[in-house]
Enzyme design. Sequence first.
Site, PDB file in Angstrom:
ATOM      1  N   ASP A  32      -8.548  -8.826  -3.025  1.00 46.41           N
ATOM      2  CA  ASP A  32      -7.618  -8.234  -3.982  1.00 46.41           C
ATOM      3  C   ASP A  32      -8.152  -6.886  -4.478  1.00 46.41           C
ATOM      4  OD1 ASP A  32      -5.260  -8.787  -5.848  1.00 46.41           O
ATOM      5  OD2 ASP A  32      -6.841  -8.372  -7.309  1.00 46.41           O
ATOM      6  N   GLU A  60      -6.426  -5.631   0.313  1.00 47.72           N
ATOM      7  CA  GLU A  60      -5.360  -4.842  -0.297  1.00 47.72           C
ATOM      8  C   GLU A  60      -5.934  -3.467  -0.608  1.00 47.72           C
ATOM      9  OE1 GLU A  60      -2.528  -5.006  -4.252  1.00 47.72           O
ATOM     10  OE2 GLU A  60      -4.624  -5.566  -4.355  1.00 47.72           O
TER      11      GLU A  60
HETATM   12  C1  NOJ Z   1      -3.105  -7.243  -6.742  1.00 44.58           C
HETATM   13  C2  NOJ Z   1      -2.346  -8.523  -6.681  1.00 44.58           C
HETATM   14  O1  NOJ Z   1      -1.675  -8.606  -5.462  1.00 44.58           O
HETATM   15  C3  NOJ Z   1      -1.435  -8.534  -7.880  1.00 44.58           C
HETATM   16  O2  NOJ Z   1      -0.518  -9.589  -7.818  1.00 44.58           O
HETATM   17  C4  NOJ Z   1      -2.285  -8.605  -9.113  1.00 44.58           C
HETATM   18  O3  NOJ Z   1      -1.466  -8.479 -10.246  1.00 44.58           O
HETATM   19  C5  NOJ Z   1      -3.334  -7.509  -9.144  1.00 44.58           C
HETATM   20  N1  NOJ Z   1      -3.953  -7.263  -7.876  1.00 44.58           N
HETATM   21  C6  NOJ Z   1      -4.431  -7.857 -10.093  1.00 44.58           C
HETATM   22  O4  NOJ Z   1      -5.237  -8.851  -9.551  1.00 44.58           O
END
Ligand code: NOJ
Length: 529
Positions: free
Chosen positions: A204, A267
Amino acid sequence: MGLDRGDGWWRRAVIYELAVVSFQDSDGDGKGDLAGLLQRTDYLTWLGVDAVWLTPIYPSPMGDFGYDIADFRAVDPTFGTLADFDRVLHALHDAGIRLILDFVPNHTSSEHPWFVESSLSRTGDKADWYLWADGAANGGPPNNWLSRFGGTAWEWSEARGQFYCHTFLTQQPDLNWRNPRLQEALADVMRFWLDRGVDGFRVDASAVLIKDDLLRDNPPNPDAGKETPPPQRFTPVFTDDRPETMGCIEMLREVLDEYDGRVLCGEVQGKTDRIGHFYGSDKPRLHLPLNFALLDSQWDALSLQATIDAYFNALPKGAWPDWVIGGHDKQRVASRIGPAQARVLAMLLLTVRGTPFLYMGDELGKQRSPLPRESVQDPFEKLVPGFGLGRDPERTPMRWDGSEGGGFTAGKPWLPMQDHRSCNVEQQQRDERSLLQLYRQLIELRRKHPCLVDGDYQPRRARNDVLCYRRCQGQTRMSVGLNIANEPRQWPCGGGIRLISTHLDRAVEQVEGPILLRANEGIVVIEAL
Ligand code: NOJ
Ligand code: MG
């Protein structure tokens, strides 16, 4: 160590993202759980996916859909227990499906014992496990950094007499990645799950792990206008995508590489031209930095051709591509391009070179349906209202059948299920020409024709609203023509055996070129074997 060029399973895999909370409820509390997921492994096998990625399942106050983690090494009781997790993992593995977990190393929940301890004193054992700073001379926050979810990224802690940084919610304090002990603790978290047998992680927010150590202010965003949500009114130069962050990702990869055959997805933020960095060069970083380019692209043949080209050009040598068409943060693509083009997208996703990622419900053409105000759960919508940023619509439960609880729950679903009744698995399994059947057949086609996985990608010139390309491997040559128009279009292809049409109404047969594609039709032709 060079870039991993090994033939990993994740190159051939179709990866299916699912949120346990919205997949299948087994105990009637309106929230999906691991026992529910276990009941639905047959569906995943039927569909033919090779791996699932689960959004966070760890204990959490659920301020941010589980991305606020209070314990990295357990399962939230809403979802079940570690024993339930092991059962799911083994059942999936028995079915030949791999399991990828979400790993959230940028922050924890403010309820995590590390943070509780860190906020108590400036000298304790965990004092510098988070990003603490003194206030500005006027007593305000240390600098102008903004939280993604609105307002300053700094929150005052009375006990510590300092501010802590939170890129997301105030309940999600950022960890201090400059601290080697913190790094080691997170490495051990990875090992905990890798030892249990998970096949990898989706990291993440992997682009924001380190922020500028001088705490330099971000500059105003020159492109910001009235419609720009307030959190984007500064350009995140000193908070996002810092060079030091790459070292953190390399470290995560080193830990992962202590184990055989695991995958690291991540991500990453920003534009396509930055994506190459995330693969690494001397030292490997992510196997699969998630590529959202299709979601950002305009939907016409010329734009798509350019989007695909720009992405491939941005990849370093030996890097493996991937394509994401949905996710728990992304507006449903079927709403934007419409149901007819959603079929064309399915064919593009499964025939272009790269690992496809789809998100539960995309295979049904799930659309974004706005939720009544009183049902809103997402803090993004509550904190930055009026910009359509809320993510609840894509997080609503799976619809398995046309019944009241959609086959998802015997209770009251945690988010309302308001999809059209025909947008459910049972109905689309019965309908031979449904989008769901198209996904299934395309996944099968990939399996039958390794050229669609490993073959070279050769673009053809898009003209007349037809996006087209070839996949070639050895003597095998396959051509894909996708009509992006809502009218018939001529595709100057040489002909061959048509293997599949997005309309699912044609037999496999020899066709002569040029081919007349019907409105919104895509086809795959095998030109030479
Ligand atoms: C990215 C995640 O995909 C999202 O859903 C989240 O709110 C933020 N990171 C914080 O962890
Ligand atoms: Mg439940």
